[in-house]
Motif scaffolding. Structure first.
Motif, PDB file in Angstrom:
ATOM      1  N   ARG A   1       0.832  -1.206   0.000  1.00 36.86           N
ATOM      2  CA  ARG A   1       0.000   0.000   0.000  1.00 36.86           C
ATOM      3  C   ARG A   1       0.869   1.261   0.000  1.00 36.86           C
ATOM      4  N   GLU A   2       1.956   1.251   0.747  1.00 35.97           N
ATOM      5  CA  GLU A   2       2.844   2.411   0.772  1.00 35.97           C
ATOM      6  C   GLU A   2       3.462   2.664  -0.600  1.00 35.97           C
ATOM      7  N   LEU A   3       3.923   1.607  -1.241  1.00 36.48           N
ATOM      8  CA  LEU A   3       4.538   1.753  -2.563  1.00 36.48           C
ATOM      9  C   LEU A   3       3.516   2.222  -3.594  1.00 36.48           C
ATOM     10  N   ALA A   4       2.312   1.658  -3.541  1.00 36.79           N
ATOM     11  CA  ALA A   4       1.280   2.060  -4.499  1.00 36.79           C
ATOM     12  C   ALA A   4       0.915   3.531  -4.320  1.00 36.79           C
ATOM     13  N   GLN A   5       0.814   3.967  -3.082  1.00 38.87           N
ATOM     14  CA  GLN A   5       0.492   5.376  -2.835  1.00 38.87           C
ATOM     15  C   GLN A   5       1.610   6.281  -3.347  1.00 38.87           C
ATOM     16  N   ALA A   6       2.858   5.903  -3.116  1.00 36.23           N
ATOM     17  CA  ALA A   6       3.980   6.705  -3.599  1.00 36.23           C
ATOM     18  C   ALA A   6       4.044   6.751  -5.118  1.00 36.23           C
ATOM     19  N   ALA A   7       3.527   5.703  -5.776  1.00 35.24           N
ATOM     20  CA  ALA A   7       3.533   5.659  -7.238  1.00 35.24           C
ATOM     21  C   ALA A   7       2.322   6.358  -7.845  1.00 35.24           C
ATOM     22  N   GLY A   8       1.445   6.921  -7.004  1.00 38.15           N
ATOM     23  CA  GLY A   8       0.312   7.677  -7.526  1.00 38.15           C
ATOM     24  C   GLY A   8      -0.994   6.921  -7.543  1.00 38.15           C
ATOM     25  N   PHE A   9      -1.100   5.823  -6.784  1.00 39.63           N
ATOM     26  CA  PHE A   9      -2.323   5.024  -6.770  1.00 39.63           C
ATOM     27  C   PHE A   9      -3.003   5.133  -5.406  1.00 39.63           C
ATOM     28  N   ALA A  10      -4.296   4.901  -5.404  1.00 33.26           N
ATOM     29  CA  ALA A  10      -5.090   4.880  -4.184  1.00 33.26           C
ATOM     30  C   ALA A  10      -5.924   3.605  -4.173  1.00 33.26           C
ATOM     31  N   PRO A  11      -6.272   3.078  -3.003  1.00 31.06           N
ATOM     32  CA  PRO A  11      -7.090   1.859  -2.960  1.00 31.06           C
ATOM     33  C   PRO A  11      -8.399   2.032  -3.722  1.00 31.06           C
ATOM     34  N   GLN A  12      -8.792   1.005  -4.434  1.00 35.96           N
ATOM     35  CA  GLN A  12     -10.045   1.050  -5.182  1.00 35.96           C
ATOM     36  C   GLN A  12     -11.224   1.139  -4.220  1.00 35.96           C
ATOM     37  N   THR A  13     -12.121   2.043  -4.490  1.00 35.68           N
ATOM     38  CA  THR A  13     -13.331   2.156  -3.685  1.00 35.68           C
ATOM     39  C   THR A  13     -14.313   1.065  -4.099  1.00 35.68           C
ATOM     40  N   GLY A  14     -14.819   0.359  -3.119  1.00 35.62           N
ATOM     41  CA  GLY A  14     -15.779  -0.699  -3.414  1.00 35.62           C
ATOM     42  C   GLY A  14     -15.156  -1.997  -3.871  1.00 35.62           C
ATOM     43  N   ALA A  15     -13.817  -2.104  -3.871  1.00 41.62           N
ATOM     44  CA  ALA A  15     -13.180  -3.348  -4.279  1.00 41.62           C
ATOM     45  C   ALA A  15     -13.453  -4.429  -3.246  1.00 41.62           C
ATOM     46  N   ARG A  16     -13.711  -5.644  -3.727  1.00 41.92           N
ATOM     47  CA  ARG A  16     -13.991  -6.747  -2.813  1.00 41.92           C
ATOM     48  C   ARG A  16     -12.740  -7.095  -2.011  1.00 41.92           C
ATOM     49  N   PRO A  17     -12.896  -7.372  -0.722  1.00 38.04           N
ATOM     50  CA  PRO A  17     -11.730  -7.717   0.099  1.00 38.04           C
ATOM     51  C   PRO A  17     -11.057  -8.983  -0.417  1.00 38.04           C
ATOM     52  N   SER A  18      -9.732  -8.982  -0.398  1.00 33.75           N
ATOM     53  CA  SER A  18      -8.985 -10.125  -0.907  1.00 33.75           C
ATOM     54  C   SER A  18      -7.662 -10.235  -0.168  1.00 33.75           C
ATOM     55  N   GLU A  19      -7.291 -11.471   0.187  1.00 34.65           N
ATOM     56  CA  GLU A  19      -5.994 -11.730   0.772  1.00 34.65           C
ATOM     57  C   GLU A  19      -4.980 -12.147  -0.287  1.00 34.65           C
TER      58      GLU A  19
END
Length: 540
Positions: free
Chosen positions: A430-448
């Motif tokens: 999550r930290e790397l994705a945020q630094a690369a310009g991404f945010a968690p998908q809203t409404g995405a189904r939970p997944s491990e």
């Protein structure tokens, strides 16, 4: 992750199969925008996908097999791997999947697929197919015009000339140019890897495999993997035993890869098996199914094994993908295509030979793709395997279009990773994705199994990437790699030019720091091996 008894590094340094179920990439991509995504040449909306470390083509094959469920689109798959052997296996697997039905029936094709993809040992007829197909590909790689004519779905134009030469050499080795079983003694190499992995626990390997299966894989959602098939794979490397066990005795050369070793003070190239010996190839196609009856349980036990589910899923997948091969054979004629067995439903346009292209990108090009205008802001979907997470940096994020999606494979099915380490890895992703310009998908189904993100519109406005000094790990993502070194172990490798080198591996020039050869990008501290002192002393 490491143990006093053994290395505790079962994933290896090269990945041959995925550690997550196959995805339909259309379901993961943003909705089609006909106005902005129309292809003026084909008058069809396009889907451009960049995949880092997908290794076995499972996501591509599932996407093609389910294409008829979606509005028609043209697919451009851009695949980036960290070794050319994985590129060669991509080419072999797709040439098999698109083989004309007149040359190879569906059952034979699915059985050949399973053996080449997931078995360390092959039956002689399957080994003969690999040799013949490798010989064909070895002749096509140096001739782009012939390659484009015979395999219109494949593009190697982005590869460097030296990479094409090395790719041809890989196919030459598969053809059996180096005769005899000693060219790649798979059974001995497998046993050496297993001994190195288990250490003093080797004599109790049956109990170790049962523990890893029941206490780890079963607890993480892979209950359909049967102890007998898992134990057989751990012992011999044969995951899918479709015939009598005595029929499997030819080494699967597609699982061979090279490495630089130290021999009498000099570095020499050697072949060996550096792949997974801990989890197995059961996860990609064997733990989920569209047909829910395959996952049914009786008295608390699954009625089907992972091998049976894998065979069913692969057979159905190849049945659907065969429509793309038939379209090539019939010249893309919809009238003739409509009458073919397993063709798309009425009203759904038949696929054509030009409906998808697989582009292979140069090794180690992830950090420089954004410099080319043809890649900058192009992709609607970016997929990153768990072993390539260290490449999730702002430079790579610049290649994703505004509103594009990011899918990151998590390390859920790595049996050597503890639960707290899985959580730490997810946090780091999550930290790397945020630094690369991404945010968690809203409404995405939970997944491990997967982490899903979306490219924020704000990050695309400037679309400028700060300079990063070469060789500097971004955001301290890289910790001590799990396969950075290993102790001397005779029999672990097979030298290319005779001799028994002292096994002191060093990185191949084609590999980048922290790539799949080092298993997993770890955050500092959160995923540090528990007995670091013993590691520094033993080199493990």
């Amino acid at each position: 992750m490491t143990t006093p008894a053994g290395s505790g590094r079962g994933f290896g340094s090269v990945s041959w199969w995925g550690l997550s179920p196959a995805l339909d990439l259309q379901a993961e991509s943003p909705p089609v925008d006909p106005d902005s995504q129309a292809d003026t040449v084909h008058s069809t909306p396009e889907l451009d996908v960049l995949l880092l470390g997908s290794v076995d083509g499972r996501h591509l094959l599932r996407t093609l097999s389910r294409a008829k469920l979606w509005p028609r689109r043209r697919f451009n798959f851009f695949v980036l791997e960290n070794n050319l052997e994985a590129v060669a296996r991509h080419m072999l697997i797709f040439s098999l999947a698109l083989e004309e039905p007149e040359k190879m029936g569906l059952q034979e094709r699915s059985e050949t697929f399973l053996e080449v993809w997931g078995n360390a040992l092959l039956r002689p007829p399957v080994a003969a197919f690999v040799r013949a197909q490798a010989d064909l590909l070895a002749h096509l790689v140096p001739e782009p015009d012939r390659l484009e004519e015979q395999l219109p779905w494949l593009s190697l134009r982005a590869l460097k000339f030296r990479e094409r030469d090395a790719l041809e050499a890989v196919f030459r080795f598969w053809t059996g140019g180096e005769k005899g079983p000693e060219a790649f003694p798979m059974s001995r190499l497998w046993d050496s890897r297993l001994r190195h992995y288990l250490g003093s626990r080797y004599d109790a390997r049956r109990g170790v495999s049962d523990w890893d299966l029941r206490m780890k894989l079963h607890d993480r959602g892979a209950q359909v993997i049967h102890p007998q098939e898992f134990r057989r794979w751990r012992d011999t490397g044969v995951a899918f035993e479709l015939r009598d066990s005595s029929a499997y005795h030819v080494p699967n050369r597609t699982l061979a890869s090279g490495r630089l070793l130290s021999y009498r003070g000099e570095r020499v190239a050697a072949r060996g098996y550096w792949g997974d010996i801990a989890t197995g190839p059961f996860v990609a196609f064997g733990i989920e199914a569209d047909d829910e009856s395959l996952l049914r349980t009786s008295n608390g036990q699954p009625v089907k094994t992972a091998g049976e589910i894998t065979q069913h899923n692969v057979t159905e997948l190849l049945r659907e993908v065969a429509a793309w091969g038939r379209a090539r054979a019939t010249g893309g004629d919809p009238e003739e295509q409509q009458h073919a067995e397993g063709s798309p439903e009425p009203g759904t346009p038949a696929p054509t030979p030009e409906s998808f292209t697989i582009h292979f990108l140069p090794l180690n090009s992830a950090q420089t793709l954004h410099h080319k205008s043809c890649y900058n802001g192009r992709f609607q979907l970016l997929y990153v395997a768990c072993g390539m997470v260290h490449l999730l940096i702002p430079e790579l994020g610049a290649c994703v279009a505004p509103g594009g999606n990011l899918i990151v494979e998590l390390a859920r099915y790595l049996v050597d990773v503890r639960q707290e380490q899985l959580q730490g890895f997810h946090t780091r992703v999550r930290e790397l994705a945020q630094a690369a310009g991404f945010a968690p998908q809203t409404g995405a189904r939970p997944s491990e199994t997967f982490a899903r993100f979306c490219k924020s519109q704000e990050s695309a406005l400037g679309n400028t990437v700060p300079a990063v000094e070469p060789g500097t790990p971004p955001l301290d993502v890289l910790a001590q790699p799990l396969e950075a070194s290993s102790p001397a172990l005779e029999g672990l490798t097979q030298p290319l030019q005779g001799g028994n080198p002292h096994c002191e591996p060093c990185q191949l020039p084609s590999e980048s720091p922290g790539s799949l050869s080092e298993v997993l990008a770890q955050p500092q501290g959160a995923l540090a091996p528990p007995n670091c002192e013993s590691d520094s002393k033993t080199g493990v």
